[in-house]
Design a protein around this motif. Structure first.
Motif, PDB file in Angstrom:
ATOM      1  N   ILE A 130       0.901   0.960  11.856  1.00  0.00           N
ATOM      2  CA  ILE A 130      -0.223   0.713  10.959  1.00  0.00           C
ATOM      3  C   ILE A 130       0.027  -0.611  10.263  1.00  0.00           C
ATOM      4  O   ILE A 130       1.081  -0.812   9.656  1.00  0.00           O
ATOM      5  CB  ILE A 130      -0.374   1.843   9.918  1.00  0.00           C
ATOM      6  CG1 ILE A 130      -0.669   3.164  10.618  1.00  0.00           C
ATOM      7  CG2 ILE A 130      -1.471   1.490   8.912  1.00  0.00           C
ATOM      8  CD1 ILE A 130      -0.729   4.353   9.690  1.00  0.00           C
ATOM      9  N   ARG A 131      -0.920  -1.532  10.402  1.00  0.00           N
ATOM     10  CA  ARG A 131      -0.835  -2.813   9.707  1.00  0.00           C
ATOM     11  C   ARG A 131      -1.595  -2.703   8.391  1.00  0.00           C
ATOM     12  O   ARG A 131      -2.642  -2.069   8.324  1.00  0.00           O
ATOM     13  CB  ARG A 131      -1.448  -3.934  10.542  1.00  0.00           C
ATOM     14  CG  ARG A 131      -0.639  -4.282  11.772  1.00  0.00           C
ATOM     15  CD  ARG A 131      -1.259  -5.422  12.575  1.00  0.00           C
ATOM     16  NE  ARG A 131      -2.555  -5.023  13.134  1.00  0.00           N
ATOM     17  CZ  ARG A 131      -3.731  -5.504  12.749  1.00  0.00           C
ATOM     18  NH1 ARG A 131      -3.819  -6.416  11.827  1.00  0.00           N
ATOM     19  NH2 ARG A 131      -4.854  -5.080  13.313  1.00  0.00           N
ATOM     20  N   VAL A 132      -1.070  -3.334   7.357  1.00  0.00           N
ATOM     21  CA  VAL A 132      -1.721  -3.351   6.059  1.00  0.00           C
ATOM     22  C   VAL A 132      -2.152  -4.781   5.786  1.00  0.00           C
ATOM     23  O   VAL A 132      -1.328  -5.697   5.763  1.00  0.00           O
ATOM     24  CB  VAL A 132      -0.770  -2.853   4.948  1.00  0.00           C
ATOM     25  CG1 VAL A 132      -1.439  -2.938   3.592  1.00  0.00           C
ATOM     26  CG2 VAL A 132      -0.316  -1.431   5.244  1.00  0.00           C
ATOM     27  N   LEU A 151      -5.974  -0.600   6.024  1.00  0.00           N
ATOM     28  CA  LEU A 151      -4.972  -0.053   6.936  1.00  0.00           C
ATOM     29  C   LEU A 151      -5.587  -0.051   8.327  1.00  0.00           C
ATOM     30  O   LEU A 151      -6.659   0.523   8.543  1.00  0.00           O
ATOM     31  CB  LEU A 151      -4.577   1.372   6.537  1.00  0.00           C
ATOM     32  CG  LEU A 151      -3.656   1.490   5.318  1.00  0.00           C
ATOM     33  CD1 LEU A 151      -4.420   1.272   4.035  1.00  0.00           C
ATOM     34  CD2 LEU A 151      -2.981   2.825   5.310  1.00  0.00           C
ATOM     35  N   GLU A 191      -8.472   2.715   3.570  1.00  0.00           N
ATOM     36  CA  GLU A 191      -8.228   1.719   2.534  1.00  0.00           C
ATOM     37  C   GLU A 191      -7.275   2.339   1.527  1.00  0.00           C
ATOM     38  O   GLU A 191      -7.180   3.571   1.417  1.00  0.00           O
ATOM     39  CB  GLU A 191      -9.530   1.301   1.857  1.00  0.00           C
ATOM     40  CG  GLU A 191     -10.426   0.494   2.759  1.00  0.00           C
ATOM     41  CD  GLU A 191     -11.650  -0.028   2.042  1.00  0.00           C
ATOM     42  OE1 GLU A 191     -12.023   0.529   0.985  1.00  0.00           O
ATOM     43  OE2 GLU A 191     -12.230  -1.004   2.528  1.00  0.00           O
ATOM     44  N   VAL A 229       1.763   2.017   0.260  1.00  0.00           N
ATOM     45  CA  VAL A 229       0.312   2.065   0.115  1.00  0.00           C
ATOM     46  C   VAL A 229      -0.100   3.489  -0.208  1.00  0.00           C
ATOM     47  O   VAL A 229       0.301   4.430   0.484  1.00  0.00           O
ATOM     48  CB  VAL A 229      -0.404   1.608   1.408  1.00  0.00           C
ATOM     49  CG1 VAL A 229      -1.918   1.742   1.267  1.00  0.00           C
ATOM     50  CG2 VAL A 229      -0.027   0.183   1.762  1.00  0.00           C
ATOM     51  N   VAL A 247      -3.113   5.833   0.008  1.00  0.00           N
ATOM     52  CA  VAL A 247      -4.404   5.895   0.691  1.00  0.00           C
ATOM     53  C   VAL A 247      -5.439   6.417  -0.300  1.00  0.00           C
ATOM     54  O   VAL A 247      -5.246   7.468  -0.914  1.00  0.00           O
ATOM     55  CB  VAL A 247      -4.337   6.798   1.942  1.00  0.00           C
ATOM     56  CG1 VAL A 247      -5.714   6.957   2.565  1.00  0.00           C
ATOM     57  CG2 VAL A 247      -3.347   6.226   2.950  1.00  0.00           C
TER      58      VAL A 247
END
Length: 93
Positions: free
Chosen positions: A20-22, A55, A64, A80, A82
């Motif tokens: 998962i990239r943020v 995300l 988000e 993060v 969520v």
């Protein structure tokens, strides 16, 4: 394929790790500014620390959230929280 083997395969997929990239923001410097960068250069982003982050899995926005700093044993590490899941009913395949 039997229902049992399909269920087993689906169950096995649950243990497959994903990345998962943020995305915290974007920068749009001029090429000349990029070429002039050195290790101490600060690159301003188009977002603020309190702004929501996206995300992403591949090219799909999945949620988000908000950036937080962990405490205790992992103090100083970013994480993060969520805050909203993307409605998957609108997703195209």
């Amino acid at each position: 394929m039997t229902e049992t083997s399909a269920t087993g395969r689906a169950s096995a997929l649950h243990s497959v790790p994903i990345e998962i990239r943020v995305c915290v923001g974007k920068a749009r410097p001029k090429l000349s500014d990029m070429l002039a960068m050195d290790p101490e250069t600060v690159l301003p982003l188009d977002s603020r620390i309190e702004d929501r982050v996206g995300l992403w899995v591949g090219d799909k926005l999945i949620a988000e959230g908000e950036l937080i700093e962990l405490e205790g044993e992992r103090e100083g590490q970013l994480a993060v929280r969520v805050t909203e899941l993307v409605d998957r009913s609108d997703a195209t395949t």
